[in-house]
Design an enzyme around this catalytic site. Sequence first.
Site, PDB file in Angstrom:
ATOM      1  N   HIS A  72      40.177  13.025 -64.070  1.00  0.00           N
ATOM      2  CA  HIS A  72      41.141  11.859 -63.834  1.00  0.00           C
ATOM      3  C   HIS A  72      40.272  10.778 -63.723  1.00  0.00           C
ATOM      4  O   HIS A  72      40.495   9.525 -64.282  1.00  0.00           O
ATOM      5  CB  HIS A  72      42.194  12.029 -62.696  1.00  0.00           C
ATOM      6  CG  HIS A  72      42.889  10.672 -62.557  1.00  0.00           C
ATOM      7  ND1 HIS A  72      43.789  10.222 -63.319  1.00  0.00           N
ATOM      8  CD2 HIS A  72      42.903  10.155 -61.231  1.00  0.00           C
ATOM      9  CE1 HIS A  72      44.343   9.298 -62.593  1.00  0.00           C
ATOM     10  NE2 HIS A  72      43.694   9.270 -61.405  1.00  0.00           N
ATOM     11  N   GLN A  74      36.996  10.253 -64.468  1.00  0.00           N
ATOM     12  CA  GLN A  74      36.322   9.879 -65.718  1.00  0.00           C
ATOM     13  C   GLN A  74      37.326   9.034 -66.771  1.00  0.00           C
ATOM     14  O   GLN A  74      36.904   8.109 -67.275  1.00  0.00           O
ATOM     15  CB  GLN A  74      35.722  11.121 -66.614  1.00  0.00           C
ATOM     16  CG  GLN A  74      34.482  11.709 -65.772  1.00  0.00           C
ATOM     17  CD  GLN A  74      33.415  10.785 -65.457  1.00  0.00           C
ATOM     18  OE1 GLN A  74      33.181   9.958 -66.274  1.00  0.00           O
ATOM     19  NE2 GLN A  74      33.186  10.722 -64.195  1.00  0.00           N
ATOM     20  N   HIS A  76      39.876   7.599 -65.759  1.00  0.00           N
ATOM     21  CA  HIS A  76      40.298   6.379 -65.242  1.00  0.00           C
ATOM     22  C   HIS A  76      39.087   5.197 -65.507  1.00  0.00           C
ATOM     23  O   HIS A  76      39.304   4.020 -65.778  1.00  0.00           O
ATOM     24  CB  HIS A  76      40.226   6.336 -63.624  1.00  0.00           C
ATOM     25  CG  HIS A  76      40.981   5.332 -62.910  1.00  0.00           C
ATOM     26  ND1 HIS A  76      42.571   5.127 -63.136  1.00  0.00           N
ATOM     27  CD2 HIS A  76      40.709   4.305 -61.707  1.00  0.00           C
ATOM     28  CE1 HIS A  76      42.921   4.353 -62.487  1.00  0.00           C
ATOM     29  NE2 HIS A  76      42.063   3.696 -61.611  1.00  0.00           N
TER      30      HIS A  76
END
Length: 101
Positions: A72, A74, A76
């Site tokens: 998540h 990465q 984001h």
Amino acid sequence: MQVVMQIILAGGNAKNFAMQAITAAKNGDFTLAQQQMDNADKSLVEAHNVQTNMLTKEAQGQHTPVDLYMVHAQDHLMTAITFKDLANEVVAVYQRLATES
């Protein structure tokens, strides 16, 4: 978890600054738009530094477990990078329109 949250926070900040830059450009405030893009860049550097530190540790044999939180984070970060790049183009379009009017 702290590393993951640093990446998510920095990425979120970068995306937010980029959105503020678009809004400023839309309102004709290109100085503020540039300041917000600079802030977005700084936030992305923060995230990149955290990520580089993780990669260095990995190369040294200190494996970081990859869990859903890391994925998540990465995701984001990559979304924020893409959004910032697009915001740069949108700001440039608003600048061009302002000079042609």
